[in-house]
Each structure stands twice: as structure tokens, then as C-alpha cells.
Scaffold this motif. Structure first.
Motif, PDB file in Angstrom:
ATOM      1  N   MET A 140       0.689  -0.862  -0.245  1.00 42.84           N
ATOM      2  CA  MET A 140       0.099  -0.416  -0.441  1.00 42.84           C
ATOM      3  C   MET A 140       0.512   1.126  -0.015  1.00 42.84           C
ATOM      4  O   MET A 140       1.630   1.826   0.900  1.00 42.84           O
ATOM      5  CB  MET A 140      -0.778  -0.225   1.151  1.00 42.84           C
ATOM      6  CG  MET A 140      -1.284   1.605   1.407  1.00 42.84           C
ATOM      7  SD  MET A 140      -2.779   1.639   2.718  1.00 42.84           S
ATOM      8  CE  MET A 140      -2.496  -0.015   4.152  1.00 42.84           C
ATOM      9  N   THR A 141       0.433   2.131  -0.402  1.00 40.85           N
ATOM     10  CA  THR A 141       0.960   3.132  -0.677  1.00 40.85           C
ATOM     11  C   THR A 141       0.394   4.712  -0.225  1.00 40.85           C
ATOM     12  O   THR A 141      -1.045   4.818  -0.357  1.00 40.85           O
ATOM     13  CB  THR A 141       1.997   3.671  -1.925  1.00 40.85           C
ATOM     14  OG1 THR A 141       1.976   3.444  -2.802  1.00 40.85           O
ATOM     15  CG2 THR A 141       2.185   5.252  -2.465  1.00 40.85           C
ATOM     16  N   ILE A 142       1.110   4.789   0.880  1.00 37.25           N
ATOM     17  CA  ILE A 142      -0.083   6.582   1.722  1.00 37.25           C
ATOM     18  C   ILE A 142       0.286   7.686   1.041  1.00 37.25           C
ATOM     19  O   ILE A 142       1.968   7.907   0.815  1.00 37.25           O
ATOM     20  CB  ILE A 142       0.960   5.906   2.996  1.00 37.25           C
ATOM     21  CG1 ILE A 142       0.372   4.942   3.661  1.00 37.25           C
ATOM     22  CG2 ILE A 142       0.393   6.958   3.968  1.00 37.25           C
ATOM     23  CD1 ILE A 142      -0.446   3.782   3.706  1.00 37.25           C
ATOM     24  N   ASP A 143       0.365   8.330   0.384  1.00 36.59           N
ATOM     25  CA  ASP A 143      -0.400   9.670   0.142  1.00 36.59           C
ATOM     26  C   ASP A 143       0.188  10.848   1.167  1.00 36.59           C
ATOM     27  O   ASP A 143      -0.532  10.546   2.854  1.00 36.59           O
ATOM     28  CB  ASP A 143      -1.175  10.190   0.120  1.00 36.59           C
ATOM     29  CG  ASP A 143      -1.385  11.739  -0.518  1.00 36.59           C
ATOM     30  OD1 ASP A 143      -1.793  12.685  -0.392  1.00 36.59           O
ATOM     31  OD2 ASP A 143      -0.637  12.068  -2.138  1.00 36.59           O
ATOM     32  N   ILE A 144       1.069  10.893   1.433  1.00 35.15           N
ATOM     33  CA  ILE A 144       2.137  12.012   2.548  1.00 35.15           C
ATOM     34  C   ILE A 144       1.175  13.300   2.902  1.00 35.15           C
ATOM     35  O   ILE A 144       0.283  13.873   4.205  1.00 35.15           O
ATOM     36  CB  ILE A 144       3.164  12.643   1.708  1.00 35.15           C
ATOM     37  CG1 ILE A 144       4.702  11.796   1.551  1.00 35.15           C
ATOM     38  CG2 ILE A 144       3.771  13.608   2.895  1.00 35.15           C
ATOM     39  CD1 ILE A 144       4.914  11.053   3.412  1.00 35.15           C
ATOM     40  N   ASP A 145       0.545  13.639   1.871  1.00 35.88           N
ATOM     41  CA  ASP A 145      -1.104  14.952   1.738  1.00 35.88           C
ATOM     42  C   ASP A 145      -2.346  14.543   2.255  1.00 35.88           C
ATOM     43  O   ASP A 145      -2.500  15.506   4.009  1.00 35.88           O
ATOM     44  CB  ASP A 145      -0.990  15.594   0.754  1.00 35.88           C
ATOM     45  CG  ASP A 145       0.264  16.504   0.315  1.00 35.88           C
ATOM     46  OD1 ASP A 145       1.210  17.277   1.168  1.00 35.88           O
ATOM     47  OD2 ASP A 145       0.757  16.879  -0.933  1.00 35.88           O
ATOM     48  N   GLU A 146      -2.621  13.928   2.091  1.00 34.22           N
ATOM     49  CA  GLU A 146      -3.537  12.824   3.248  1.00 34.22           C
ATOM     50  C   GLU A 146      -3.157  12.578   4.430  1.00 34.22           C
ATOM     51  O   GLU A 146      -3.813  12.717   5.071  1.00 34.22           O
ATOM     52  CB  GLU A 146      -4.228  11.606   2.416  1.00 34.22           C
ATOM     53  CG  GLU A 146      -5.049  10.724   2.167  1.00 34.22           C
ATOM     54  CD  GLU A 146      -5.920   9.797   2.197  1.00 34.22           C
ATOM     55  OE1 GLU A 146      -5.244   8.451   3.062  1.00 34.22           O
ATOM     56  OE2 GLU A 146      -5.467   9.564   0.441  1.00 34.22           O
ATOM     57  N   LEU A 147      -1.760  11.990   4.838  1.00 26.63           N
ATOM     58  CA  LEU A 147      -1.523  11.822   5.775  1.00 26.63           C
ATOM     59  C   LEU A 147      -0.865  12.651   7.297  1.00 26.63           C
ATOM     60  O   LEU A 147      -1.937  13.087   8.077  1.00 26.63           O
ATOM     61  CB  LEU A 147       0.062  11.254   5.792  1.00 26.63           C
ATOM     62  CG  LEU A 147       0.656  10.199   7.288  1.00 26.63           C
ATOM     63  CD1 LEU A 147      -1.287   9.498   8.051  1.00 26.63           C
ATOM     64  CD2 LEU A 147       1.332   9.267   6.775  1.00 26.63           C
TER      65      LEU A 147
END
Length: 82
Positions: free
Chosen positions: A1-8
Motif C-alpha cells: 500500500m502506498t500512503i499519500d503524504i498530503d493525505e496523511l
């Protein structure tokens, strides 16, 4: 799974009910402790952990590994991607 930094980042700010500091938050900026511009505490960490569990389905335990993972956006994203 790739986590979006801005979303986080937005998830953390929302969960902790904090405003983004002037100039934004860099991916490697310290999130907790004396160096943090967000002034996050243990209650914030709990709220962030609960938000992460709701959003990503990943339960964060209260461990040294989790505390290290929550050091910055970048380290948390890497931890959640594993």
C-alpha cells in the motif's frame, strides 16, 4: 500500500485538531517533542492512532516502534506502507 503524504498530513491535523503551521509541514519534520511546531502530545498520538486505524485499517500499538514511526510524516508513511 502506498500512503499519500498530503493525505496523511491532513489526517493528522484533523485528528489532533491542529492548524498547519506557517510554511507547511515537510515530510521529515519532527511531529512530537520539543522540536515539533505542532505541539502534539500523548492524547494527540492516541487520536491520530485511532484515525489511522479508521482510515487505513492498521492498528498502532503503544510501542517504541510506533513512537519511532510517528516521528515524522515520512517515517509514518513508510511504516504504514509495510
Amino acid at each position: 500500500m502506498t500512503i499519500d503524504i498530503d493525505e496523511l498530513k491532513n489526517l493528522i491535523l484533523d485528528a489532533a485538531e491542529k492548524e498547519e503551521p506557517d510554511g507547511g509541514i515537510s515530510p521529515d519534520e519532527v511531529l512530537f517533542g520539543e522540536e515539533s511546531r505542532l505541539d502534539l502530545d500523548s492524547i494527540d498520538a492516541l487520536q491520530i492512532s485511532m484515525a489511522i486505524q479508521q482510515r487505513y485499517g492498521i492498528r498502532l500499538s503503544d510501542s517504541k516502534e510506533t513512537r519511532r514511526a510517528m516521528a515524522s510524516l515520512q517515517s509514518l508513511a513508510a511504516f504504514l506502507s509495510q
